[in-house]
Design an enzyme around this catalytic site. Structure first.
Site, PDB file in Angstrom:
ATOM      1  N   TYR A 128     -18.025  49.637  24.224  1.00  8.75           N
ATOM      2  CA  TYR A 128     -17.167  48.498  23.849  1.00  8.75           C
ATOM      3  C   TYR A 128     -17.840  47.736  22.705  1.00  8.75           C
ATOM      4  O   TYR A 128     -17.193  47.421  21.689  1.00  8.75           O
ATOM      5  CB  TYR A 128     -16.983  47.582  25.060  1.00  8.75           C
ATOM      6  CG  TYR A 128     -16.355  46.231  24.764  1.00  8.75           C
ATOM      7  CD1 TYR A 128     -14.982  46.110  24.566  1.00  8.75           C
ATOM      8  CD2 TYR A 128     -17.131  45.074  24.695  1.00  8.75           C
ATOM      9  CE1 TYR A 128     -14.405  44.876  24.311  1.00  8.75           C
ATOM     10  CE2 TYR A 128     -16.561  43.836  24.442  1.00  8.75           C
ATOM     11  CZ  TYR A 128     -15.198  43.743  24.245  1.00  8.75           C
ATOM     12  OH  TYR A 128     -14.627  42.519  23.988  1.00  8.75           O
TER      13      TYR A 128
ATOM     14  N   SER B 108     -15.930  40.248  19.129  1.00  5.90           N
ATOM     15  CA  SER B 108     -16.726  39.775  20.270  1.00  5.90           C
ATOM     16  C   SER B 108     -18.144  39.485  19.821  1.00  5.90           C
ATOM     17  O   SER B 108     -18.640  40.096  18.865  1.00  5.90           O
ATOM     18  CB  SER B 108     -16.749  40.873  21.340  1.00  5.90           C
ATOM     19  OG  SER B 108     -17.682  40.570  22.344  1.00  5.90           O
TER      20      SER B 108
HETATM   21  N1  LIG Z   1     -12.663  37.984  28.138  1.00  3.36           N
HETATM   22  C1  LIG Z   1     -13.781  38.046  27.455  1.00  3.36           C
HETATM   23  O1  LIG Z   1     -14.880  37.723  27.950  1.00  3.36           O
HETATM   24  C2  LIG Z   1     -13.744  38.444  25.996  1.00  3.36           C
HETATM   25  C3  LIG Z   1     -14.871  38.181  25.202  1.00  3.36           C
HETATM   26  C4  LIG Z   1     -14.856  38.562  23.858  1.00  3.36           C
HETATM   27  C5  LIG Z   1     -13.750  39.198  23.333  1.00  3.36           C
HETATM   28  N2  LIG Z   1     -12.673  39.447  24.136  1.00  3.36           N
HETATM   29  C6  LIG Z   1     -11.529  40.136  23.523  1.00  3.36           C
HETATM   30  O2  LIG Z   1     -10.381  39.326  23.651  1.00  3.36           O
HETATM   31  C7  LIG Z   1      -9.213  40.149  23.701  1.00  3.36           C
HETATM   32  C8  LIG Z   1      -8.356  39.724  24.867  1.00  3.36           C
HETATM   33  O3  LIG Z   1      -9.110  39.833  26.045  1.00  3.36           O
HETATM   34  P1  LIG Z   1      -8.703  39.061  27.388  1.00  3.36           P
HETATM   35  O4  LIG Z   1      -9.981  38.694  28.047  1.00  3.36           O
HETATM   36  O5  LIG Z   1      -7.721  38.011  27.110  1.00  3.36           O
HETATM   37  O6  LIG Z   1      -8.005  40.260  28.220  1.00  3.36           O
HETATM   38  P2  LIG Z   1      -6.962  40.212  29.458  1.00  3.36           P
HETATM   39  O7  LIG Z   1      -7.030  38.927  30.177  1.00  3.36           O
HETATM   40  O8  LIG Z   1      -7.218  41.477  30.222  1.00  3.36           O
HETATM   41  O9  LIG Z   1      -5.532  40.331  28.735  1.00  3.36           O
HETATM   42  C9  LIG Z   1      -5.275  41.479  27.967  1.00  3.36           C
HETATM   43  C10 LIG Z   1      -3.881  41.412  27.386  1.00  3.36           C
HETATM   44  O10 LIG Z   1      -3.702  42.536  26.539  1.00  3.36           O
HETATM   45  C11 LIG Z   1      -2.633  43.368  27.043  1.00  3.36           C
HETATM   46  N3  LIG Z   1      -3.011  44.745  26.747  1.00  3.36           N
HETATM   47  C12 LIG Z   1      -4.049  45.443  27.235  1.00  3.36           C
HETATM   48  N4  LIG Z   1      -4.057  46.685  26.708  1.00  3.36           N
HETATM   49  C13 LIG Z   1      -2.989  46.752  25.865  1.00  3.36           C
HETATM   50  C14 LIG Z   1      -2.452  47.757  25.042  1.00  3.36           C
HETATM   51  N5  LIG Z   1      -3.006  48.989  24.982  1.00  3.36           N
HETATM   52  N6  LIG Z   1      -1.366  47.476  24.283  1.00  3.36           N
HETATM   53  C15 LIG Z   1      -0.800  46.251  24.351  1.00  3.36           C
HETATM   54  N7  LIG Z   1      -1.240  45.264  25.125  1.00  3.36           N
HETATM   55  C16 LIG Z   1      -2.322  45.513  25.876  1.00  3.36           C
HETATM   56  C17 LIG Z   1      -2.516  42.994  28.516  1.00  3.36           C
HETATM   57  O11 LIG Z   1      -1.218  43.215  29.038  1.00  3.36           O
HETATM   58  P3  LIG Z   1      -0.843  44.650  29.719  1.00  3.36           P
HETATM   59  O12 LIG Z   1      -1.967  44.978  30.656  1.00  3.36           O
HETATM   60  O13 LIG Z   1       0.462  44.421  30.394  1.00  3.36           O
HETATM   61  O14 LIG Z   1      -0.729  45.623  28.594  1.00  3.36           O
HETATM   62  C18 LIG Z   1      -2.792  41.496  28.430  1.00  3.36           C
HETATM   63  O15 LIG Z   1      -1.665  40.817  27.930  1.00  3.36           O
HETATM   64  C19 LIG Z   1      -9.728  41.591  23.775  1.00  3.36           C
HETATM   65  O16 LIG Z   1      -9.666  42.183  22.498  1.00  3.36           O
HETATM   66  C20 LIG Z   1     -11.168  41.445  24.213  1.00  3.36           C
HETATM   67  O17 LIG Z   1     -11.980  42.503  23.755  1.00  3.36           O
HETATM   68  C21 LIG Z   1     -12.632  39.092  25.441  1.00  3.36           C
END
Ligand SMILES: NC(=O)c1ccc[n+]([C@@H]2O[C@H](COP(=O)([O-])OP(=O)(O)OC[C@H]3O[C@@H](n4cnc5c(N)ncnc54)[C@H](OP(=O)(O)O)[C@@H]3O)[C@@H](O)[C@H]2O)c1
Length: 252
Positions: free
Chosen positions: A152, A139
């Site tokens: 985080y 991130s």
């Molecule tokens: N969104 C942002 O602004 C942003 C910015 C920078 C970096 N990121 C990073 O990008 C990545 C994805 O984020 P996102 O925004 O796409 O999140 P999201 O929309 O909440 O999706 C998260 C995904 O991960 C799964 N998940 C969550 N905890 C898990 C676990 N313990 N084991 C296996 N699967 C798990 C969820 O499914 P289930 O709930 O069914 O497990 C879902 O498929 C993360 O690492 C986050 O830190 C996000």
């Protein structure tokens, strides 16, 4: 790194950025294995994809990891790409009521320790491939923190450092190590912090990863992350201010 004909594991592939990774790579002729904790969410995601295998797997479940890796070894001996995407964030104030140590523990286990564990267990399989890749999703906050995502940000800083060491370690091997550092992205994950208004589309993050594979760009500074990174190099205090716009750091 080739972008077609791979077998790709995407943790957290049932929603958000992970689902967009799955869509992008499945459309390019790769087999994608998506994981998540909710079977229902996985099935809904899989219905939108071709060439996909959904598997329920919680990355923090230490005891389930060996069985999961054994299943991959037996059913997917050609697995050659791992995208460590599943993540956890808590939005809170270090001086508030929440138990910061508990929140930090959840974040460090999901965003850091679980990734180290899974990657290490998959290395023998990845080493058998002609061409392989490990991807981490860190991130912008891992470079310069926002104080409302304090622990985080620290977990992603740890992930960034680990990824650099892994890349150096595997430098002469068949395994390339990529890190994508998104800014705010519009997903469920960021709803609480204004992702729907200020975030970039998750598809953009996925498209940039595919492009990075094509160009062998190992550190992917997506969108605003590049600006913050360049500002950090030239003026670290200004970068910290930019990431914490609601606080006047001159007087803080
Ligand atoms: N969104 C942002 O602004 C942003 C910015 C920078 C970096 N990121 C990073 O990008 C990545 C994805 O984020 P996102 O925004 O796409 O999140 P999201 O929309 O909440 O999706 C998260 C995904 O991960 C799964 N998940 C969550 N905890 C898990 C676990 N313990 N084991 C296996 N699967 C798990 C969820 O499914 P289930 O709930 O069914 O497990 C879902 O498929 C993360 O690492 C986050 O830190 C996000």
């Amino acid at each position: 790194m080739k972008t077609t004909g791979n077998t790709i594991l995407i943790t957290g592939g049932s929603a958000g950025i992970g689902l967009e990774f799955a869509k992008a790579f499945s459309a390019k002729g790769n087999h994608v294995i998506i994981t998540g904790r909710s079977e229902d969410r996985l099935q809904k995601a899989a219905a939108q994809l071709s060439n996909v295998t959904p598997i329920v797997f919680d990355v923090v479940d230490k005891d389930a990891t060996d069985a999961f890796v054994a299943r991959l070894e037996s059913e997917f001996p050609d697995l050659n790409v791992v995208i460590n995407n599943a993540g956890k964030a808590s939005y809170y104030h270090l001086d508030g009521d929440q138990d910061a140590a508990t929140l930090a523990e959840e974040e460090i286990v999901t965003n850091y320790l679980a990734i180290i564990r899974l990657n290490q267990k998959l290395l023998p399989l990845l080493k058998k491939a002609n061409e392989a890749a490990i991807v981490t999703v860190s991130s912008i906050a891992g470079l310069v923190p926002n104080h409302f995502l304090p622990t985080y940000a620290a977990s992603k800083a740890a992930l960034h450092s680990y990824t650099q060491s892994l890349r150096i370690t595997l430098n002469k091997s068949n395994i390339k190590v990529f890190e994508i550092l998104p800014p705010l992205v519009d997903t469920d994950f960021s709803a609480e912090i204004g992702g729907a208004t200020n975030g970039i589309p998750a598809k953009q993050v996925a498209d940039e990863l595919v492009e990075a594979f094509e160009n062998n760009t190992y550190e992917i500074l997506t969108g605003r992350t590049a600006d913050v990174f360049n500002l950090f190099l030239s003026n670290p205090a200004a970068a910290l201010q930019a990431m914490n716009p609601n606080v006047d750091l001159q007087t803080a």
